[in-house]
Write an enzyme that holds these catalytic residues in place. Sequence first.
Site: not given
Length: 163
Positions: A29, A86, A90, A96, A98-99, A127, A134, A143
């Site tokens: 990040e 929080e 991965v 990609g 499935g974790i 991101n 998500y 919003e």
Amino acid sequence: MPAALRLRDAVPGDEGLVLHFVRALADYEKLLHEVTATEEHFRRLLFEAPRRAEALIAEWEGRPVGLALWFYSVSTFDGEPRLYLEDIFVEPGLRGRGIGRAIFGELARRALAAGCGRMEWSVLDWNAPSIAFYRSIGALPREGWTLQRLSGTALQALAARED
């Protein structure tokens, strides 16, 4: 859940591993300079009474590859508890597979078992890969916020999934 994947609760002795994944997330990040937490912080948060947070370790073929760290809070608007995620991380080379979906499914099951009406988390607005993920599990933006919410039928559907 993929056969190579195992999800387990963090246990005493995992503090260094938790810190490793928190630092890896912060580095991804571009916020590593903000991490001041130590192993001692995570020992107190995760293992001393009263526990302030919980953590799940994802292992792929026996090797730790991911982390979810969360806590429970309440919404004064609806009067229900909620699970606030929080941190989730991965390792990039294993995304990609499935974790992440398995981690979210496990957290959805725990949220429902704890009487939570929703799960929430935040995501940085740049991101795009995480935001797309998500959306794929049914989360919607709030919003004016980057906070993510998974509730109602989407929470139940994710909790019911076995992959």
